[in-house]
Enzyme design. Structure first.
Site, PDB file in Angstrom:
ATOM      1  N   THR A 191       0.838  -1.197   0.000  1.00  0.00           N
ATOM      2  CA  THR A 191       0.000   0.000   0.000  1.00  0.00           C
ATOM      3  C   THR A 191       0.879   1.255   0.000  1.00  0.00           C
ATOM      4  OG1 THR A 191      -1.699  -1.182   1.198  1.00  0.00           O
ATOM      5  CG2 THR A 191      -1.670   1.187   1.505  1.00  0.00           C
ATOM      6  N   ARG A 219     -14.235  -7.871  -0.297  1.00  0.00           N
ATOM      7  CA  ARG A 219     -13.551  -7.432   0.931  1.00  0.00           C
ATOM      8  C   ARG A 219     -12.984  -6.018   0.783  1.00  0.00           C
ATOM      9  NH1 ARG A 219      -8.139  -5.585   2.295  1.00  0.00           N
ATOM     10  NH2 ARG A 219      -7.730  -6.186   4.438  1.00  0.00           N
ATOM     11  N   GLY A 221     -10.584  -3.216   2.920  1.00  0.00           N
ATOM     12  CA  GLY A 221      -9.688  -3.102   4.074  1.00  0.00           C
ATOM     13  C   GLY A 221      -9.811  -1.754   4.758  1.00  0.00           C
ATOM     14  N   ASP A 222      -8.759  -1.392   5.462  1.00  0.00           N
ATOM     15  CA  ASP A 222      -8.766  -0.143   6.231  1.00  0.00           C
ATOM     16  C   ASP A 222      -8.447   1.085   5.383  1.00  0.00           C
ATOM     17  OD1 ASP A 222      -6.159  -1.339   5.917  1.00  0.00           O
ATOM     18  OD2 ASP A 222      -5.386   0.277   7.183  1.00  0.00           O
ATOM     19  N   THR A 242      -0.580   1.183   6.932  1.00  0.00           N
ATOM     20  CA  THR A 242      -0.425   0.028   6.054  1.00  0.00           C
ATOM     21  C   THR A 242      -0.292  -1.225   6.905  1.00  0.00           C
ATOM     22  OG1 THR A 242       0.984  -1.075   4.425  1.00  0.00           O
ATOM     23  CG2 THR A 242       2.081   0.507   5.876  1.00  0.00           C
ATOM     24  N   GLY A 243      -0.923  -2.306   6.464  1.00  0.00           N
ATOM     25  CA  GLY A 243      -0.832  -3.538   7.243  1.00  0.00           C
ATOM     26  C   GLY A 243      -2.095  -4.349   7.112  1.00  0.00           C
ATOM     27  N   GLY A 245      -5.434  -5.039   7.258  1.00  0.00           N
ATOM     28  CA  GLY A 245      -6.530  -4.078   7.347  1.00  0.00           C
ATOM     29  C   GLY A 245      -7.613  -4.403   8.360  1.00  0.00           C
TER      30      GLY A 245
HETATM   31  N1  ASP Z   1      -3.983  -2.175   4.682  1.00  0.00           N
HETATM   32  C1  ASP Z   1      -4.215  -2.764   3.376  1.00  0.00           C
HETATM   33  C2  ASP Z   1      -5.486  -3.574   3.410  1.00  0.00           C
HETATM   34  O1  ASP Z   1      -5.715  -4.264   4.386  1.00  0.00           O
HETATM   35  C3  ASP Z   1      -3.099  -3.620   2.903  1.00  0.00           C
HETATM   36  C4  ASP Z   1      -1.699  -3.119   3.133  1.00  0.00           C
HETATM   37  O2  ASP Z   1      -1.489  -2.068   3.703  1.00  0.00           O
HETATM   38  O3  ASP Z   1      -0.795  -3.807   2.723  1.00  0.00           O
HETATM   39  O4  ASP Z   1      -6.202  -3.575   2.438  1.00  0.00           O
END
Ligand code: ASP
Length: 324
Positions: A191, A219, A221-222, A242-243, A245
């Protein structure tokens, strides 16, 4: 090349860096910018030097663009949008051109942006034909009375607003296709995000992503959720996350950092560490954040092996980093 990546070992590097960036004795910060290209658990050995160089160069290009706009008095929201454009078009990151594939083999992109001065925000979710989702998010904020548009409706809005549309095949990249086939866990992050304090004292934050590799059932995410993946408030800070979500949504990560500053009086760095290194780490939730507070202090905090990241402040400090 601006600076080192993974040369100074361990968390100390991160702490030293934060201390430098947060030194209260310094003159007033005119502007500050921080960007990320995703966090993950890739090991140093799995990312060859040649590839690191590509990431560093692209982060540096994006950072330089942001700096030059800010030096000319650019506004935080425009800077966030233009910097994220570079990262979306790069094909290196899991956003825009480089977005990962869903279980069905499609690309469903999410993005959001927030204005710290007004608390206005815009987001798009699950779009597969808008070239730069961050611009769509900003257009939702500026040209609609809604905060988030999803799927076909978001595409229709983007078309009506004359944004650049692409055929869904635009988002095909061989690397991400292989990644889906192999279900490579470590390939799922990437991300992008940008947080800016401009010379007027306004904060803005933006995040753009392809989501998680192999995601199903629409789906989301965040990243497009205000308060989870993106937040900005001139009273406190701007944050882009980022991470994983699902955890960032449950823990309302970006807003929680702002709230800890506002209600508990924590510094940006303490608030970021509390959320990422304590609350999320306790749940084994992987990821990180970049943030800038209203004084121009910068935080780049993550609980993974690495996070592609870069920052610069008008006072002269800057750096591009990958590993801890
Ligand atoms: N946060 C993002 C999600 O969950 C993915 C990512 O940051 O790698 O969609």
């Amino acid at each position: 090349m601006l600076l080192l990546s993974g040369v100074l070992g361990g968390i100390q590097c991160q702490q030293r860096q934060s201390e430098t960036a947060n030194n209260q004795q310094e003159p007033k910060v005119d502007y500050a910018i921080v960007i990320h290209g995703g966090a993950g658990n890739t090991q140093q050995a799995d990312l060859p030097e040649e590839r690191r160089e590509q990431y560093r160069d692209k982060l540096e290009e994006a950072l330089n663009k942001g700096k030059s706009l800010l030096k000319q008095g650019g506004e935080s929201l425009d800077v966030v949008e233009q910097v994220i454009h570079i990262l979306e078009d790069a094909r290196l990151f899991n956003a825009g051109k480089g977005a990962v594939f869903t279980h069905k083999g499609t690309n469903e992109l999410d993005a959001s942006i927030m204005d710290g001065a007004t608390l206005n925000a815009g987001a798009v979710a699950g779009v597969g034909d808008i070239k730069n989702p961050i611009t769509a998010a900003k257009t939702v904020m500026e040209k609609s009375k809604h905060v988030m548009l999803a799927g076909a409706g978001a595409s229709r809005f983007a078309r009506e607003q004359n944004l650049e549309m692409v055929d869904s095949s635009y988002f095909y990249t061989e690397r991400r296709w292989k990644s889906l086939q192999e279900h490579l866990e470590r390939e799922k992050n990437g991300t992008v995000g940008c947080v800016v304090l401009d010379s007027r004292g306004n904060l803005a934050a933006g995040t753009s992503t392809g989501g998680m590799t192999n995601k199903r059932y629409g789906r989301i995410g965040d990243s497009p959720i205000i308060g989870a993946g993106t937040y900005a408030n001139n009273k406190t800070c701007g944050v882009s996350a980022t991470g994983h979500g699902e955890y960032f949504i449950r823990y309302n990560v970006a807003h929680d950092i702002s709230a800890l500053m506002q209600y508990k009086g924590l510094s940006l760095q303490k608030a970021s560490e509390k959320v990422i290194q304590e609350k999320l780490a306790r749940e084994n939730a992987n990821g990180g954040i970049i943030a800038v507070d209203h004084k121009g202090n910068v935080s780049m905090t993550f609980n993974t092996n690495m996070m592609f990241r870069a920052y610069a402040r008008s006072t002269g400090e800057e750096g591009v980093f990958i590993f801890k």
